[in-house]
Scaffold this motif. Structure first.
Motif, PDB file in Angstrom:
ATOM      1  N   GLU A   1       0.833  -1.203   0.000  1.00  0.00           N
ATOM      2  CA  GLU A   1       0.000   0.000   0.000  1.00  0.00           C
ATOM      3  C   GLU A   1       0.875   1.264   0.000  1.00  0.00           C
ATOM      4  O   GLU A   1       0.660   2.178  -0.799  1.00  0.00           O
ATOM      5  CB  GLU A   1      -0.878  -0.037   1.256  1.00  0.00           C
ATOM      6  CG  GLU A   1      -1.812   1.130   1.392  1.00  0.00           C
ATOM      7  CD  GLU A   1      -2.559   1.082   2.733  1.00  0.00           C
ATOM      8  OE1 GLU A   1      -2.576   0.036   3.396  1.00  0.00           O
ATOM      9  OE2 GLU A   1      -3.108   2.117   3.098  1.00  0.00           O
TER      10      GLU A   1
ATOM     11  N   GLN B   1      -6.821   4.949  -6.602  1.00  0.00           N
ATOM     12  CA  GLN B   1      -7.248   6.139  -5.843  1.00  0.00           C
ATOM     13  C   GLN B   1      -6.395   7.348  -6.233  1.00  0.00           C
ATOM     14  O   GLN B   1      -6.912   8.447  -6.438  1.00  0.00           O
ATOM     15  CB  GLN B   1      -7.125   5.888  -4.337  1.00  0.00           C
ATOM     16  CG  GLN B   1      -8.351   5.163  -3.799  1.00  0.00           C
ATOM     17  CD  GLN B   1      -8.175   4.696  -2.354  1.00  0.00           C
ATOM     18  OE1 GLN B   1      -7.067   4.376  -1.923  1.00  0.00           O
ATOM     19  NE2 GLN B   1      -9.270   4.626  -1.628  1.00  0.00           N
TER      20      GLN B   1
ATOM     21  N   ARG C   1     -11.757  -0.754  -2.021  1.00  0.00           N
ATOM     22  CA  ARG C   1     -10.782  -0.702  -0.922  1.00  0.00           C
ATOM     23  C   ARG C   1     -11.259  -1.578   0.244  1.00  0.00           C
ATOM     24  O   ARG C   1     -10.507  -2.361   0.825  1.00  0.00           O
ATOM     25  CB  ARG C   1     -10.644   0.763  -0.501  1.00  0.00           C
ATOM     26  CG  ARG C   1      -9.582   1.050   0.495  1.00  0.00           C
ATOM     27  CD  ARG C   1      -8.269   0.668  -0.106  1.00  0.00           C
ATOM     28  NE  ARG C   1      -7.385   0.227   0.939  1.00  0.00           N
ATOM     29  CZ  ARG C   1      -6.478   1.004   1.517  1.00  0.00           C
ATOM     30  NH1 ARG C   1      -6.301   2.217   1.094  1.00  0.00           N
ATOM     31  NH2 ARG C   1      -5.719   0.527   2.467  1.00  0.00           N
TER      32      ARG C   1
END
Ligand SMILES: Cc1cc2nc3c(=O)[nH]c(=O)nc-3n(C[C@H](O)[C@H](O)[C@H](O)COP(=O)(O)OP(=O)(O)OC[C@H]3O[C@@H](n4cnc5c(N)ncnc54)[C@H](O)[C@@H]3O)c2cc1C
Length: 406
Positions: free
Chosen positions: A91, A270, A312
């Motif tokens: 991430e 994103q 997500r």
């Protein structure tokens, strides 16, 4: 492995790897990335920053400092990090904008398959060179007549004493031309039923009779290849797992990456959505109205925002399932479908925002400032095909998830 060597393996890499808490791990990683990434990127421009050379350089740098084998056991030189920490790693790398890996087959598929099914000699030969990234791997599954229907593969591996003789062709083999090794599926018993006569072989790409022919994509890049095998002699010791037992290994290998596969992809999406919002705010129609204010564009961006948030949450659910040892193919198929189709949609909207400028094409070809959007728009067409086509995933959801008839 002795306790001392085990300690040494566990002590490899930057100190944040041994942080007491997930928050400490994340903070240490972020600050490491904030220093190391700009230092290696240096004066590279945006096009070069996505080049294979830079992707390999970054990947090798991470491996050199010990950031590899994150989930491997300590005994094999890994860090034995939990899935949650591996997810944080991916991430934060995605958030920092690290280049995409090149040796993803080596780290994500070959290594866990070797750890689960390799013999001692195979582990000793291959794992250290994946750990330090000195050997890049490709995956030879697809053939001209065997893609979604993988069990139709025909590449033959005929046993001849202590060797297999390979004849046939693979296709769409990503990075085969720069790989040293290929994990491939071959037919070792032509008389057996489709799934029963297949074996996994670890093939040295420099062997006589192996020929790679790169396939140029619509973006102008050539990431994948046709690979031809013409009387290629492979030692029998290169077989992974039992002869004719390759199907079970291939199915297990497909599961290895599932838990952390989506986290970086959704995080990158994103960031791309945020960039799209900035682009739409800057660009104006002829009447001076910002593209972001155009109702159709605004609605599409809002919809993408909601879906990205939902994805997500789904990625986190998949991770939790995996931590409990309950990996479900259906939730992975659902997320793969949603991610790939909405990722394409994001770039469709970007093309609408750019208008005629979008027609200039990829930066690599046109040198246009907005060429990155065009390149990614074209590249994302592949995402509903790779790792299982949308139709195949819809079949899985329908049959296994909803219990619909075949
Ligand atoms: C960027 C990229 C990288 C790749 N890298 C690799 C790699 O490294 N190694 C490798 O081995 N392969 C790789 N592939 C190949 C990929 O796995 C195959 O393209 C994929 O499995 C589909 O197979 P196919 O292309 O033969 O299409 P086919 O299976 O022939 O499908 C053609 C069409 O028919 C549809 N279809 C097929 N079966 C069904 C069904 N049962 N029900 C409904 N519709 C169906 C498909 O959805 C598709 O629209 C890569 C592909 C891409 C795009």
């Amino acid at each position: 492995m002795s306790a001392a060597t085990r300690l040494e393996a566990g002590a490899r890499g930057p100190a944040f790897l041994r942080a007491d808490s997930d928050a400490g791990f994340r903070a240490g990683l972020k600050s490491w990335l904030a220093t190391e990434l700009p230092a290696l990127a240096g004066a590279r421009g945006p096009a070069e920053a996505n080049s294979i050379a830079f992707r390999l350089a970054w990947e090798s740098h991470c491996c050199r400092v010990g950031l590899s084998g994150l989930g491997w056991p300590l005994e094999e030189g890994g860090h034995a990090l939990s899935l949650a920490r591996q997810a944080i790693y991916h991430e934060e790398c995605a958030r920092a904008g690290t280049p995409l890996p090149v040796n993803m087959i080596g780290h994500g598929i070959v290594a866990p398959t070797l750890l689960a099914f390799g013999d001692a000699a195979q582990k000793a030969r291959f794992l250290p060179r994946i750990l330090d990234n000195s050997e890049v791997w490709c995956q030879g599954y697809s053939e001209p007549g065997a893609g979604s229907d993988l069990a139709a593969l025909r590449l033959s591996a005929r046993r001849d004493g202590e060797e297999y003789v390979l004849n046939g062709q693979k296709i769409w083999t990503s990075f085969a031309d720069l790989s040293q090794w290929c994990l491939l599926l071959a037919r070792t018993d032509a008389s057996a039923t489709r799934h029963a006569g297949i074996s996994v072989l670890l093939v040295d790409m420099s062997l006589q009779g192996v020929t790679c022919r790169p396939i140029r994509q619509i973006t102008g890049e050539a990431d994948f290849n046709e690979v031809f095998f013409d009387n290629v002699r492979v030692p029998a010791s290169a077989r992974l797992g039992p002869e004719n037992g390759g199907w079970r290994l291939a199915m297990a290998a497909a599961n290895f990456e599932r838990s952390t596969y989506f986290v970086p992809r959704v995080v990158r999406m994103q960031a791309e959505l945020e960039a799209l919002i900035r682009l739409a705010a800057e660009r104006r129609q002829a009447d001076g109205c910002a593209m972001l204010e155009v109702p159709g564009i605004r609605a599409a961006i809002t919809d993408l925002g909601l879906k990205t948030h939902a994805m997500r949450l789904m990625a986190e659910d998949i991770l939790t399932e995996a931590e409990r040892g309950q990996t479900s193919g259906v939730s992975s198929s659902t997320l793969k479908l949603l991610w790939s189709e909405n990722h394409q949609r994001l770039f469709d909207v970007a093309m609408e925002v750019l208008g005629p400028e979008a027609a200039l094409g990829p930066q690599e070809v046109s040198g246009a400032a907005q060429g990155r959007w065009a390149r990614d728009y074209l590249w994302t067409r592949a995402e509903t095909i790779l790792a299982g086509t949308s139709e195949v995933h819809r079949n899985i959801i329908a049959e296994r998830g909803l219990g619909l008839p075949k």
